[in-house]
Each structure stands twice: as C-alpha cells, then as structure tokens.
Design a protein around this motif. Structure first.
Motif, short mmCIF file in Angstrom:
data_model
loop_
_atom_site.label_atom_id
_atom_site.label_comp_id
_atom_site.label_asym_id
_atom_site.label_seq_id
_atom_site.Cartn_x
_atom_site.Cartn_y
_atom_site.Cartn_z
N ALA B 215 124.14 35.91 -4.02
CA ALA B 215 123.39 34.68 -3.73
C ALA B 215 122.61 34.24 -4.97
N LEU B 216 121.93 35.19 -5.62
CA LEU B 216 121.15 34.85 -6.81
C LEU B 216 122.07 34.40 -7.95
N ARG B 217 123.18 35.11 -8.11
CA ARG B 217 124.09 34.76 -9.21
C ARG B 217 124.78 33.42 -8.96
N ALA B 218 125.20 33.19 -7.73
CA ALA B 218 125.88 31.93 -7.41
C ALA B 218 124.89 30.76 -7.47
N ALA B 219 123.67 30.99 -7.02
CA ALA B 219 122.66 29.92 -7.06
C ALA B 219 122.33 29.55 -8.50
N ALA B 220 122.35 30.54 -9.40
CA ALA B 220 122.09 30.24 -10.81
C ALA B 220 123.22 29.39 -11.40
N ARG B 221 124.42 29.54 -10.84
CA ARG B 221 125.55 28.75 -11.32
C ARG B 221 125.56 27.34 -10.72
N CYS B 222 125.15 27.23 -9.46
CA CYS B 222 125.20 25.94 -8.75
C CYS B 222 123.84 25.65 -8.11
N PRO B 223 122.78 25.54 -8.92
CA PRO B 223 121.44 25.43 -8.32
C PRO B 223 121.25 24.19 -7.44
N ASN B 224 121.99 23.13 -7.70
CA ASN B 224 121.80 21.93 -6.88
C ASN B 224 122.48 22.04 -5.51
N LYS B 225 123.16 23.16 -5.25
CA LYS B 225 123.79 23.38 -3.94
C LYS B 225 123.00 24.37 -3.10
N VAL B 226 121.85 24.81 -3.60
CA VAL B 226 121.08 25.83 -2.89
C VAL B 226 119.66 25.33 -2.65
N ALA B 227 119.32 25.15 -1.38
CA ALA B 227 117.98 24.65 -1.02
C ALA B 227 116.95 25.77 -1.07
N ALA B 228 117.37 26.98 -0.69
CA ALA B 228 116.46 28.14 -0.68
C ALA B 228 117.32 29.39 -0.53
N ILE B 229 116.72 30.53 -0.83
CA ILE B 229 117.41 31.82 -0.67
C ILE B 229 116.53 32.77 0.12
N VAL B 230 117.09 33.37 1.15
CA VAL B 230 116.43 34.47 1.84
C VAL B 230 117.20 35.73 1.44
N ALA B 231 116.57 36.57 0.62
CA ALA B 231 117.24 37.77 0.10
C ALA B 231 116.71 38.98 0.86
N ILE B 232 117.56 39.54 1.73
CA ILE B 232 117.17 40.69 2.54
C ILE B 232 117.55 41.95 1.79
N GLU B 233 116.56 42.71 1.35
CA GLU B 233 116.83 43.97 0.64
C GLU B 233 117.94 43.82 -0.40
#
Lengths: 333, 333
Positions: B215-233
């Motif tokens: 999620a973190l890596r993909a969001a860094a690649r496509c930040p305009n497609k990610v509104a928020a991230i909930v990272a569980i452990e």
C-alpha cells in the motif's frame, strides 16, 4: 468498473466460510531462511509441524425475495475457480448473479487446491507439478476452435468454429481466470464437495466439466442432499454403480456445439451418453439438451461465459422451476 | 450456515473482475500425458505456448446508500487471500462486510499468486518452492502466543499471550484461510496493486502486514489515486525515497498488543517507526495507534479476526470519516 445495467439487489445475507480442512503433521523436512520482502527482517521457515489440508472456500448470497426451491450450488470445472460463475470475459455479470437476481439462493465454492481454498507444497497429493493450461491448449480443448500455434486476434478469428459464441476479443480476459490444477487430488476434492452438501443441506448443483463429474459422484454418496443436478458438458460420467443412488434426482445435461469437430469430445460424449442412458433405463429423470437442437448454435465448452450465456441460463431456469419449485416436498428443506 | 444477525443489505452493484494479466510465451518444456480424473480420456499437456501471468482478481460491493467518500480497497497480507476480510474464524462477518454495512463501497482483491488470481508453475518467479506456514509457525509469527510444539487446545491455551483476543477454539478455522506464498514475486504483485489503483480511481487502502507494505509503495507511485491509508501492523516500511510522494496522504497505523514479547516484532516496529516518524517530519499526516493505549488489549497481528474486531473497525471508521468524508475535494472522484 464493469457496467452493471441491472437494478439494485437486496440480500438477506451473504458471506463465506471454509469447511473440510484437516490438520496434517509432518516431520523431517529441511528448514529455510528467507526474506519475505526485499529489505525485510529474515525469518526461518520450518515446514515441520501441523499444516491444514483439504479445506474448501465457499461464498454465498441469499436474496430477500427467494424462489421457493432449494438453493443452487455452483461447482466449477478443471483449471478454474468460482470466479467463472461471477463474470464473463466480456465484462458482464455471470450466471451466479443472473440466477441470484431471479431469486435463487446461491453458493459458489473454490474446489480444494483452487482459488481461496489453498493447497500444500509439502503434502503427497501435490508432490507432482501442477498443470497450467496454455492459451493455445484452452482454445482447442475447450472447443472454441481448431488448433492454433499462437493466440493473436487474427489466428483466433481464423480458427474459431462456425457461429462461434465466445467473445474472442476477450480471450485474454478469460485466460486470467485459469489457475493451476493437480491430477492426484480427486479424493480430497470429492470429500470436500460431499461435506459441502452436508453443510448446506439440499441444493441443486449447477456444475461444469470436472465439477459435473464430482456432482454425480457426490450426489450418489449423499442423494438426500441433492434436489437436482445441472451438468454442463460433464468431462466424464460417474461409475455405473452410482446409478441406483442417482435415480431419484432429476438431471439436466447440456452440451454446446461442434463436438464432432474435436479430437476428444466425441469419445467423452460417447461415455457420458452410455451413463445417462443407463440412468434413464433405471428410472432416472434425465433431460439431455444439445443446444443446437434448440436453435442455439456455436457454443463451446465454456458456454456460461459466451455471448448468449443469458439465453442458456433462461433455458436452465425454466427446467429448474419445473423440476424443483413445484415439488417442494421432494426435498426436506 | 453462519448466523447473520444483521439486517438485509441493498447493493447498487457487485461483481468481480481481473486486471494486470499478461501473456508470456514459453518454449522447450517437455509435454506430459495425463489422465485428469481416474478413468478419464488421456490428454497431452503441452506447457509450451502462451500462459497468462500476473493477473489479479478483485471483487467489489457497492451499497445503494453510500458514504460520501472514496471506496475502501482491502489489501490482504502474506499467506492470506481476500477471504481474510470476509469472515472471522469464529464465524462472524468480517471487516469487509462491517464497513459495507456502514455505507462504504468496498473492493477486495486476491494479490497476484494468491487465491483466485492464480500463478504459473512454469514461470521464473515461481520456480522456487512456495512456503505454506504451519499452525505452530502462525501461532507465534502472528503473535497469538509464545512458541508451541503442537496445536492442541491445551497447548494453545497455555501459550497464549495475556488478554488474548484470538478465538483459540477456532484456530483451525483460521488455518483453513492460509495459502502458499512465494518470496520472489513482489514486483509482479506491486505492478498489479498499482494497476488496481489506476482502475478503481481514488480509494482508501485498508491493508494488513505485507499488504500494508505494498500500500505504501503503490501509493508513492500513484499518490493521486490514494485518499488515505489504513496500515494494520505493516510488516515493513516503504523506502525513505517514497516519503515525499506520501506526504499528502493521511495514514493511520495500527498495532495490536504484546509486540515486546515477540522475537521479530520489536525489530520490525523499530524500522517502521523510523519511516513514519520521517513521514511526519516531512509534513505527513500520520496517526499512530497502539491499541493498548486506547484500552484495547490482547490483540495479535490478526486483529481484524479477533473477538473485539468490531471495536477496532469502529475506531478506524471514526478516523476515516474524519479524514475522508469531510474533505471530498481532496480527491478528484
């Protein structure tokens, strides 16, 4: 998103569950030190211990307003998973949703080893390498057309059988659904299918290809859990000894088109015809449908995914309502 | 059937699709003559030709009455499939349904290689044998309790960490969800996750463990497609070079309990803390939640499946409504 012309759908309930998994203890296998992601903290993987084996994943959807008949249980074929009933390669809703929207309660499982059901690289039935079908193999074995040496749009178009109903321009979308399969796992699979029948209670099984073989075999084991069987292009029949147990279960057998143009299908068909003829002789209620005889031409082995899939669903729906809806007493729901 | 206390649910649409699959031509592999079922017609399997590789299966459910915010996209962790968001081992509806019933549009995918997404036994990234975790390994690595040498009810009960929220009597039901994973497939997986973001448009990613790393890596690649991230452990952080691209995306990081009792988790946590601290330093909106500091004790790595899973979902829901619902302009829906 895939377009969805249908109206809103109200579900009484939906969800998923697993069944049939069993612990299996193993010893004397070597450990492995692995990094599960580049830059991660190393972890020792020790395969010795207790793995789970033989489990089956099942998803279900029950509409609020439902047909007064047993639910449908969708059993996919070889190389496939439950996804094959959900979507067509050309992006329409699949049969599972077609029937659900007409009031049928539906179960859709991934056979043992497939999809979300999992498998074990350390257990004997999975020791031999699995098979992943190539696109060229699928095109011919699933009877879309004559053998091709590559899968370019032009090659597929030229090799397609007459009146081809398969959406050839979406052949790659179909290939995305194809998963590996093993060849020594029938017993594990059959046990899970039988446990599914026990778990759900009486259902009508809608089964394709390899799934139809399991449907006949499982129904012979648990006949009081099966209201009817829709066998779509069964890859094989059950054993003749199964016939007595099946004689009280209505069976609809459906074949597509162009069997005579294929190398294997005439032989498969000959064997299954013998079986269903015997079943009929012994009092079985067998309806055999060759789609071309109903004016429905050009269907391959994958008829639930083809352009005219809704018309074939309608034909099945008519049979189901006739066989199951008006005889609610014949199964103890 | 699993009991379902909830009310009926009206869906605007639901279904599934595949994305990211690519043809791959292979040559010079030996053919195999196999019988696909006992007594069946023999078939020659020729692995030479075109196989599909790298595809990802995605299911989606959109309620009629939906929250005015981007959909949630559930990304499972290592050894798991999308089934982990659907059901809890003790037979309750999982988080996917919990959020759906509160008006969230949801996507739930199987990562490349897992579940309905498939893999190829003939392609290089899958050449090394996959890993299937044992029950003993899961019990400890997923931080339910201290190491056990067998998985009897008594052994699990004695080894469980303080205030254990995992439904130990359903540990076998959890094990049914565990599937093989490979260790050299990160690139294929990341590419498909990125394509999923492109396909769905802006979403909030709810990701677990290995899924949170993607999620973190993909969001860094496509930040305009990610509104928020909930990272569980999260099992690991992204690269420090990813931080600039992530600084406009609100991130909620959640940890369960008893990290200090584990061999690996303190080290994992130290690394992810460095990353999220840097992200905060560079203007990132990071909310870090240690559940015990909120009075929620005894959760393992599998907190979305545990007895108090609904309470944790509620905590996430509150954060989501605060970060996403009231700022509809921040993403271009």
């Amino acid at each position: 998103m895939a377009s969805q012309a249908d109206n809103a759908l109200t579900l009484q309930t939906f969800g998923s569950f697993y069944l049939a998994g069993q612990p299996r203890v193993q010893t004397s296998l070597p450990t492995r030190e692995v990094v599960l992601a580049p830059g991660g903290v190393p972890v020792t993987i020790n395969p010795n211990g207790t793995q789970w084996l033989g489990q089956m994943y099942v998803q279900y959807f029950f509409p609020v307003q439902s047909v007064d008949a047993p639910p449908l249980s969708f059993w996919h074929g070889g190389s496939m998973t439950g996804a094959m009933w959900e979507q067509t390669p050309d992006g329409r809703a699949g049969w599972m949703q077609w029937f659900l929207r007409r009031g049928w309660r539906v179960y859709n499982a991934d056979a043992v080893e497939r999809g979300r059901s999992g498998w074990s690289p350390d257990a004997p039935p999975f020791a031999e390498a699995p098979i992943l079908r190539t696109a060229e193999d699928c095109f011919t074995q699933f009877r879309i057309g004559s053998p091709v040496s590559q899968v370019t749009p032009q090659a597929l178009s030229q090799a397609a059988y007459p009146d081809c109903q398969f959406p050839l321009e979406h052949f790659g979308d179909f290939m995305c659904q194809v998963v590996p399969r093993w060849t020594k796992t029938d017993q594990l699979m059959l046990e899970a299918w039988c446990e599914l029948l026990e778990r759900t209670g009486p259902v009508t099984i809608v089964a394709h290809s390899q799934g139809a073989v399991f449907a006949l075999r499982a129904a012979a084991r648990c006949p009081n859990k099966v209201a009817a069987i829709v066998a779509i292009e069964p890859a094989q029949a059950a054993e003749l000894r199964d016939i007595a147990a099946l004689s009280a279960i209505p069976v609809l057998v459906i074949y597509g088109d162009n069997l005579e143009l294929d190398k294997r299908w005439p032989q498969i068909r000959q064997r299954t015809d013998v079986f269903f003829h015997q079943l009929q002789q012994q009092g079985g209620d067998v309806t055999l449908v060759d789609l071309p005889q109903h004016g429905i031409n050009g269907n391959s082995h994958l008829l639930m995914m083809e352009r005219n899939s809704d018309a074939i669903a309608q034909l099945i729906n008519d049979w189901l309502l006739q066989k199951c809806q008006h005889n609610p007493q014949r199964v103890s729901l």
